[in-house]
Write an enzyme that holds these catalytic residues in place. Structure first.
Site, short mmCIF file in Angstrom:
data_model
loop_
_atom_site.label_atom_id
_atom_site.label_comp_id
_atom_site.label_asym_id
_atom_site.label_seq_id
_atom_site.Cartn_x
_atom_site.Cartn_y
_atom_site.Cartn_z
N ARG A 150 -1.82 -6.40 -8.48
CA ARG A 150 -0.76 -7.17 -8.14
C ARG A 150 -0.76 -8.12 -9.42
O ARG A 150 -0.53 -7.82 -10.60
CB ARG A 150 -1.10 -7.87 -6.71
CG ARG A 150 -0.75 -7.05 -5.77
CD ARG A 150 -1.37 -7.29 -4.61
NE ARG A 150 -2.70 -7.19 -4.50
CZ ARG A 150 -3.57 -7.19 -3.33
NH1 ARG A 150 -2.95 -7.44 -2.16
NH2 ARG A 150 -4.65 -6.86 -3.59
N SER A 178 -2.64 -7.80 2.43
CA SER A 178 -3.02 -7.66 4.04
C SER A 178 -3.59 -9.06 4.59
O SER A 178 -3.09 -9.55 5.60
CB SER A 178 -4.09 -6.68 4.27
OG SER A 178 -3.64 -5.42 3.80
N LYS A 234 -15.52 -7.47 5.34
CA LYS A 234 -14.48 -8.41 5.13
C LYS A 234 -13.96 -8.87 7.00
O LYS A 234 -13.10 -9.33 7.18
CB LYS A 234 -13.18 -7.82 4.72
CG LYS A 234 -13.01 -7.81 3.24
CD LYS A 234 -11.77 -7.16 2.76
CE LYS A 234 -11.64 -7.00 1.29
NZ LYS A 234 -10.70 -6.42 0.74
N HIS A 267 0.81 -1.17 0.00
CA HIS A 267 -0.12 0.04 0.14
C HIS A 267 0.98 1.37 -0.05
O HIS A 267 0.65 2.30 -0.87
CB HIS A 267 -0.90 0.08 1.36
CG HIS A 267 -1.94 -1.02 1.41
ND1 HIS A 267 -2.05 -1.84 2.46
CD2 HIS A 267 -2.97 -1.40 0.58
CE1 HIS A 267 -3.11 -2.35 2.24
NE2 HIS A 267 -3.75 -2.63 0.96
#
Ligand code: ADP
Length: 171
Positions: free
Chosen positions: A98, A136, A44, A20
């Site tokens: 990514r 993460s 989440k 990030h």
């Protein structure tokens, strides 16, 4: 007077990783003002509260703002992303890409968002090679299994994750 380019970088940031931070640094070099939007309703079940996630970001963006001269603000966001972008004066949404696994989802999001608001452009950035694979979710998995999360986080954030993981393991 020249128009100021405002970018919105949304995410969960649970927690903020070196990936990030890499994207924030790149984004700050592109826009005049960067809003880092921290998802309130992520669905989440985050490891860190909204306040904690914002606090961690505040700490990491301060030196970046100083170095680049770009104003960086952290905001909790909810609702439709394109609506939030428009209300906050952002004309671009920044996303990090990514691997191919991100591509499918992001591709659909771009299409949907473009239909919802064609004035907002999505810009994809890629982190440096050594940060590209950090996620993460995986950092949390590593931490919960007692692995060393310091490879993926700043020392301050790693310390917080270690404490939180130890608390969670003790439950
Ligand atoms: P994660 O997907 O790691 O749970 P977020 O939802 O907080 O993280 O992600 C916010 C944005 O940052 C997304 O656009 C995501 O693709 C991007 N991002 C996260 N980690 C990286 C990384 N290592 N490299 C590039 N982009 C990243």
């Amino acid at each position: 007077m020249a128009r100021k380019l405002v970018g919105l970088y949304p995410g969960t940031f649970d927690p903020t990783t070196l990936g990030h931070i890499d994207i924030i640094k790149r984004g700050a070099r592109i826009v005049d003002k960067l809003i880092v939007g921290v998802g309130i309703n992520t669905g989440k079940s985050p490891m860190f509260s909204l306040a904690e996630r914002c606090e961690m970001l505040e700490e990491v963006v301060a030196p970046i703002a100083e170095k680049t001269g770009t104003e960086i603000t952290i905001r909790g966001i909810e609702g439709l992303l394109v609506d939030y972008a428009e209300q906050s004066g952002a004309s671009i949404i920044l996303r990090g890409l990514r691997a191919v696994t991100d591509f499918d989802y992001e591709f659909q999001m771009v299409g949907m968002n473009a239909r919802l608001n064609p004035d907002i452009e999505t810009v994809f950035l890629t982190a440096s090679e050594k940060h590209q694979f950090i996620a993460s979710r995986l950092v949390k998995e590593v931490g919960l299994m007692g692995g060393d999360v310091r490879h993926f986080l700043t020392p301050e954030i790693a310390a917080r994750v270690e404490v939180r993981c130890a608390e969670m393991r003790a439950r």
